[in-house]
Design a protein around this motif. Structure first.
Motif, short mmCIF file in Angstrom:
data_model
loop_
_atom_site.label_atom_id
_atom_site.label_comp_id
_atom_site.label_asym_id
_atom_site.label_seq_id
_atom_site.Cartn_x
_atom_site.Cartn_y
_atom_site.Cartn_z
N GLU A 1 11.81 -26.25 34.58
CA GLU A 1 12.59 -25.27 33.82
C GLU A 1 11.96 -23.88 33.88
OE1 GLU A 1 15.80 -23.83 31.88
OE2 GLU A 1 15.53 -25.84 32.72
N LEU A 2 10.63 -23.82 33.81
CA LEU A 2 9.95 -22.53 33.93
C LEU A 2 10.30 -21.86 35.25
CD1 LEU A 2 6.40 -23.46 32.58
CD2 LEU A 2 7.89 -21.71 31.60
N ILE A 3 10.24 -22.61 36.32
CA ILE A 3 10.50 -22.03 37.64
C ILE A 3 11.96 -21.59 37.77
CG2 ILE A 3 10.72 -22.65 40.09
CD1 ILE A 3 8.02 -24.10 39.74
N LEU A 4 12.87 -22.39 37.28
CA LEU A 4 14.29 -22.01 37.35
C LEU A 4 14.55 -20.73 36.55
CD1 LEU A 4 16.04 -25.50 37.04
CD2 LEU A 4 15.70 -24.12 39.11
N GLN A 5 13.95 -20.64 35.38
CA GLN A 5 14.13 -19.45 34.54
C GLN A 5 13.54 -18.22 35.22
OE1 GLN A 5 15.38 -18.99 31.29
NE2 GLN A 5 16.00 -21.10 30.87
N ILE A 6 12.35 -18.34 35.76
CA ILE A 6 11.66 -17.18 36.36
C ILE A 6 12.37 -16.74 37.63
CG2 ILE A 6 9.50 -16.45 37.45
CD1 ILE A 6 8.13 -18.48 35.43
N GLN A 7 12.76 -17.69 38.47
CA GLN A 7 13.44 -17.34 39.72
C GLN A 7 14.76 -16.62 39.48
OE1 GLN A 7 12.02 -20.71 42.98
NE2 GLN A 7 13.84 -21.10 41.77
N ALA A 8 15.35 -16.84 38.32
CA ALA A 8 16.63 -16.21 38.02
C ALA A 8 16.51 -14.71 37.75
CB ALA A 8 17.29 -16.89 36.81
N ILE A 9 15.27 -14.23 37.45
CA ILE A 9 15.15 -12.81 37.09
C ILE A 9 14.18 -12.02 37.96
CG2 ILE A 9 15.79 -13.21 34.67
CD1 ILE A 9 12.76 -12.77 34.05
N VAL A 10 13.28 -12.69 38.70
CA VAL A 10 12.40 -11.97 39.62
C VAL A 10 12.43 -12.66 40.98
CG1 VAL A 10 10.85 -11.10 37.82
CG2 VAL A 10 10.33 -13.28 38.91
N ASP A 11 12.10 -11.89 42.02
CA ASP A 11 12.22 -12.45 43.37
C ASP A 11 10.89 -12.53 44.10
OD1 ASP A 11 11.84 -9.76 43.70
OD2 ASP A 11 13.49 -9.45 45.10
N VAL A 12 9.78 -12.54 43.35
CA VAL A 12 8.48 -12.67 44.01
C VAL A 12 8.16 -14.15 44.21
CG1 VAL A 12 7.63 -10.51 43.04
CG2 VAL A 12 7.18 -12.66 41.84
N PRO A 13 7.30 -14.47 45.17
CA PRO A 13 6.87 -15.86 45.34
C PRO A 13 6.10 -16.36 44.12
CG PRO A 13 6.37 -14.58 47.30
CD PRO A 13 6.76 -13.60 46.24
N ILE B 1 3.27 -16.84 51.87
CA ILE B 1 3.92 -17.34 50.66
C ILE B 1 5.27 -16.66 50.57
CG2 ILE B 1 3.63 -17.75 48.18
CD1 ILE B 1 0.72 -16.93 48.49
N GLU B 2 6.31 -17.41 50.19
CA GLU B 2 7.65 -16.85 50.20
C GLU B 2 8.44 -17.22 48.95
OE1 GLU B 2 8.84 -16.62 54.88
OE2 GLU B 2 9.05 -18.57 53.90
N SER B 3 9.28 -16.29 48.54
CA SER B 3 10.35 -16.59 47.59
C SER B 3 11.63 -16.69 48.42
CB SER B 3 10.47 -15.48 46.55
OG SER B 3 10.93 -14.28 47.15
N LYS B 4 12.76 -16.65 47.76
CA LYS B 4 14.03 -16.71 48.49
C LYS B 4 14.21 -15.46 49.35
CE LYS B 4 18.98 -17.55 47.82
NZ LYS B 4 20.05 -17.81 46.81
N THR B 5 13.70 -14.32 48.87
CA THR B 5 13.98 -13.05 49.55
C THR B 5 12.75 -12.29 50.01
OG1 THR B 5 13.98 -11.85 47.44
CG2 THR B 5 16.10 -12.73 48.19
#
Length: 325
Positions: free
Chosen positions: A94-106, A6-10
């Protein structure tokens, strides 16, 4: 060995038999949380963002994002809001965009609405976990094509058109059916994370024994990773966190590799950290030693969340921008 990536951006998180237990934070879920649902209806994401930061600080390596909100006021004004197929897709995005903006976990995209699942898949950076598919025929035909199209792993819940069976052999058969149907779509078993369904021990005294046996079978016979809603085991009972904290290491010992749970609860997280060490999934006890400092800060008067956030801040500089496991 089975490895579900499982991956996030980083960051990369691996769910696997020889990996530390994967904690999937459950709190971003408006079901049963009227205040959170009301905030989301008003376009207010403050609690969501606070929950995201707090869960990651306390040890969640993946965040479950559930869009199952009921917009009561908007429903009264516009009947379309009574339909989850209308409400959930834009909310999930919108939830995903908001969350991805502040944490980098998958992230783990959690909805019963296929449109919300796809909206989440489009918005997610990296390779999220999809939650979920069941053995119901219509669900298989709707969700498995999404799993294949976006090349993501999926949670497979062991119920089908007949409902949830109390017979663990039936639940195993449903899991096997999902794995086989997924293979028909070209989806490998290592991308299936089975939820064998934990029954409340207060209603069924053998619930713990059932799930431990099921997890062993799923690992040995199907070669799949497993997860569960950990707090289901203690539903309806007093001092639930004591039961949960006993259940989780026993499940880990049986071979369970992840759980959707509340990481802000100290007893459960202490039990998981100790189990990782005892299972030799914590090299030289490094994570246990770091966690011991959190425990010392809690004993000195800090909350678990405060102590965890401070520990995270102290180590983040050393980790830098590397892709982490």
């Amino acid at each position: 060995m089975t490895r579900t990536v499982i991956e996030s951006k980083t960051k990369t998180v691996i769910i696997g038999f020889d990996e530390p237990f994967c904690v999937i934070g459950e709190r971003i879920n408006p079901t049963g949380r009227k205040k959170l649902a009301a905030e989301l209806e008003a376009g207010n994401f403050e609690t969501v963002l606070r929950d995201a930061l707090e869960q990651v600080a306390c040890g969640a390596t993946v965040l479950d994002v559930n869009s199952g909100a009921v917009f009561t006021n908007k429903m009264a004004e516009d009947p379309r809001y009574a339909d989850n197929n209308f409400v959930e897709p834009p909310l999930m995005r919108e939830l995903i965009l908001q969350i991805q903006a502040i944490v980098d976990v998958p992230l783990c995209i959690d909805s019963s609405v296929p449109g919300a699942l796809e909206a989440g898949l489009k918005a997610c950076e990296g390779r999220p976990l999809l939650n979920s598919v069941t053995g119901e025929e219509d669900r298989l035909e709707l969700v498995l094509p999404l799993v294949k199209k976006y090349n993501v792993p999926v949670v497979a819940i062991s119920n089908d058109d007949t409902g949830i069976s109390q017979d663990p052999d039936v639940r195993f058969a449903v899991a096997k059916k999902i794995v086989e149907r997924a293979a028909d779509f070209g989806i490998p078993a290592h991308d299936i994370v089975v939820d064998p369904l934990v029954m409340p021990v207060g209603a069924m005294g053998s619930a713990g024994q059932q799930v431990f046996a099921l997890v062993r079978r799923l690992r040995e016979e199907l070669g799949v990773n497993t997860t569960c809603g950990a707090s289901n085991i203690s539903f309806g009972l007093p001092h639930r966190h004591g039961i949960n904290a006993a259940f989780l290491p026993m499940a880990i010992g049986a071979g369970m590799t992840s759980a959707i749970m509340n990481p802000v609860r100290l007893p459960e997280m202490e039990a998981i950290r100790a189990a990782n060490f005892l299972m030799n999934h914590d090299a030289n006890g490094g994570e246990w030693i770091r966690f011991a400092k959190v425990l010392e800060a809690v004993e000195a008067g800090a909350t678990f969340a405060e102590a965890s956030a401070a520990a995270t801040a102290a180590t983040s500089g050393r980790r830098g921008g590397r892709r982490a496991r």
